[in-house]
Design a protein around this motif. Structure first.
Motif, mmCIF file in Angstrom:
data_model
loop_
_atom_site.group_PDB
_atom_site.id
_atom_site.type_symbol
_atom_site.label_atom_id
_atom_site.label_comp_id
_atom_site.label_asym_id
_atom_site.label_seq_id
_atom_site.Cartn_x
_atom_site.Cartn_y
_atom_site.Cartn_z
ATOM 1 N N VAL A 261 0.862 -1.181 0.000
ATOM 2 C CA VAL A 261 0.000 0.000 0.000
ATOM 3 C C VAL A 261 0.899 1.232 0.000
ATOM 4 N N SER A 262 0.613 2.165 -0.885
ATOM 5 C CA SER A 262 1.451 3.358 -0.965
ATOM 6 C C SER A 262 0.856 4.498 -0.155
ATOM 7 N N SER A 263 1.740 5.307 0.379
ATOM 8 C CA SER A 263 1.350 6.550 1.030
ATOM 9 C C SER A 263 2.203 7.647 0.427
ATOM 10 N N GLN A 264 1.655 8.836 0.330
ATOM 11 C CA GLN A 264 2.342 9.931 -0.341
ATOM 12 C C GLN A 264 2.827 10.970 0.666
ATOM 13 N N VAL A 265 3.998 11.516 0.405
ATOM 14 C CA VAL A 265 4.609 12.494 1.303
ATOM 15 C C VAL A 265 5.215 13.615 0.468
ATOM 16 N N MET A 266 5.192 14.819 1.021
ATOM 17 C CA MET A 266 5.877 15.922 0.352
ATOM 18 C C MET A 266 6.544 16.803 1.398
ATOM 19 N N ALA A 267 7.537 17.541 0.941
ATOM 20 C CA ALA A 267 8.255 18.470 1.818
ATOM 21 C C ALA A 267 8.294 19.833 1.144
#
Length: 434
Positions: A261-267
């Motif tokens: 299962v993918s989860s998305q992250v940003m900075a």
């Protein structure tokens, strides 16, 4: 370990903020030729490195095989939050598996966080550790549920949980979205790739050998087990399978009970110190109480790192920031014009029960996977327990391996749509506040 922290290329890793800012960008060699060891570990993420370090501390010869780079998967891409406990609360675990096993898991529930802090202190690992976590509630129903969870955790010795009123929310997150919540003083946040790299270096300092770009193509689980890569062979007394969501094809008996299962992250770009301190005054990490949740925190260089979204089967959305940025702006509209410097996705292993799956493929081959979104602390615990099992201390391993795991219904073809349907249902409940 002390290295200059600078933003720059890190070949072989995904293009994440963590990879770009990692203190240790050394590339380890690939496996070549024939090798022997007491233990061969497949996977250089938190589980595998946790086990390898414990074993090296106890005098075992250890070889770790990593298909890509140390921390390439979820261990080096997650939100960097130290969240205690498991993906299901102890009350649910007691109903499902009985009070005795719930009590044993309760005894271990804070240990993962302790292991992390002990190793940071013992080996001088620089990974931007900050203490404190905030669980944010959108509704009074969620506040009530948190209070019930707190009361239950306290019976298992968790003394770090405190309820937060609506008036106190601004101490932890400067937003109007929440009606209250709960803090965990034993929670916290770290630079996860720096943590696993620091632990890997500690294991190497004790004699462990880590080979990168060494994908396992064959696993033999017999009484004299061995693993083959394209470049070499490792024969060992024990093999530990710690690939989690990134080990397709190695051990079908394990992967049929897991879904990536993918989860998305940003900075964001580096923010003005005054602004980021205003948004997150206590510098606690934050996780909301929705089923499809958002999580965020400050980084050491004053970025906002914001994650959320979900992709069953490990599929990435076409527009990563399009998934997360709207939620970030709902939480902090002050960031409307802020640039996003990094956006990435990573897979974690989900089990049908949402409880980690640990067991044996044979008398000489053990595995652990399926931390189901609570992996930073749980992997450290279970990696240690794998090391204990190799050492002949089976009591805690036996507790975990006794928890029944199930294959996803309908096999690979139907597991994604069925699970996605469930997520849609709970996502609808989040929106309706029921």
């Amino acid at each position: 370990m002390s290295m200059d922290k600078s933003i720059g290329p890190n070949p072989g890793h995904a293009a994440t903020y963590y990879a770009a800012s990692a203190r240790d960008k050394r590339v380890r060699p690939s496996l070549d030729g024939q090798h022997t060891a007491d233990v061969c570990v497949i996977g250089a993420g938190f589980t595998g490195i946790s086990a390898a370090l414990l074993l090296a501390e106890n005098g075992y010869s250890v070889i770790v095989l990593e298909a890509d780079r140390i921390g390439y998967g979820a261990s080096g891409r997650n939100g960097g939050q130290i969240v205690n406990g498991y993906s299901r609360d102890l009350e649910t675990i007691a109903k499902r598996y009985g009070p005795d096993r719930a009590a044993r898991l309760g005894e271990m529930s804070l240990e993962g966080g302790r292991i992390i802090r002990e190793r940071i202190a013992k080996y001088g690992i620089e990974c931007d550790l900050v203490d404190g976590g905030f669980f944010a509630a959108f509704t009074e129903k969620q506040v009530k549920e948190m209070a019930e969870v707190r009361a239950h955790w306290m019976t298992h010795g968790h003394d770090g949980l405190e309820m937060v009123s609506k008036a106190e929310v601004a101490k932890y997150a400067k937003t109007d979205r929440y009606v209250g919540g709960m803090i965990d003083r034993h929670g916290g946040h770290i630079h996860p790739l720096d943590l696993v790299l620091g632990e890997a270096a500690a294991a190497e300092s004790l004699g462990a050998k880590i080979f990168e770009k060494s994908k396992v193509v064959h696993l033999d689980t017999g009484p004299q087990p061995f693993v083959c890569t394209e470049g070499g062979i490792v024969r060992a007394k024990h093999i530990l399978v710690c690939g989690n969501a990134y080990m397709a094809g190695i051990a079908p008996k394990v992967t049929e009970k897991m879904m990536p299962v993918s989860s998305q992250v940003m900075a964001t770009e580096v923010l003005d110190a005054k602004l980021i301190e205003e948004l997150l005054p206590a510098n606690y990490c934050v996780e909301d109480a929705n089923y499809v949740l958002d999580y965020y925190r400050r980084t050491a260089d004053n970025r906002l790192l914001y994650g959320g979204g979900i992709g069953y089967g490990g599929q990435d959305p076409a527009d990563l920031t399009g998934v997360i940025r709207p939620n970030m702006l709902k939480t902090f509209p002050q960031l409307k014009g802020v640039k996003i410097d990094y956006a990435w996705s990573g897979n974690f292993a989900l089990t049908l029960t949402r409880i980690p799956h640990m067991g044996k493929l044979s008398d000489t081959v053990y595995f652990s996977h399926g931390d189901s979104g609570h992996g930073v602390t749980t992997t450290h615990l279970l990696g240690k327990i794998l090391g204990e099992a190799v050492h002949g201390q089976m009591s805690r391993f036996d507790v975990w391996s006794s928890l029944q795991a199930y294959p996803f219904p309908g096999g690979r073809m139907f597991r994604v749509p069925l699970t996605a349907l469930g997520a849609w249902y709970y996502g609808l409940r989040d929106k309706l506040g029921v």
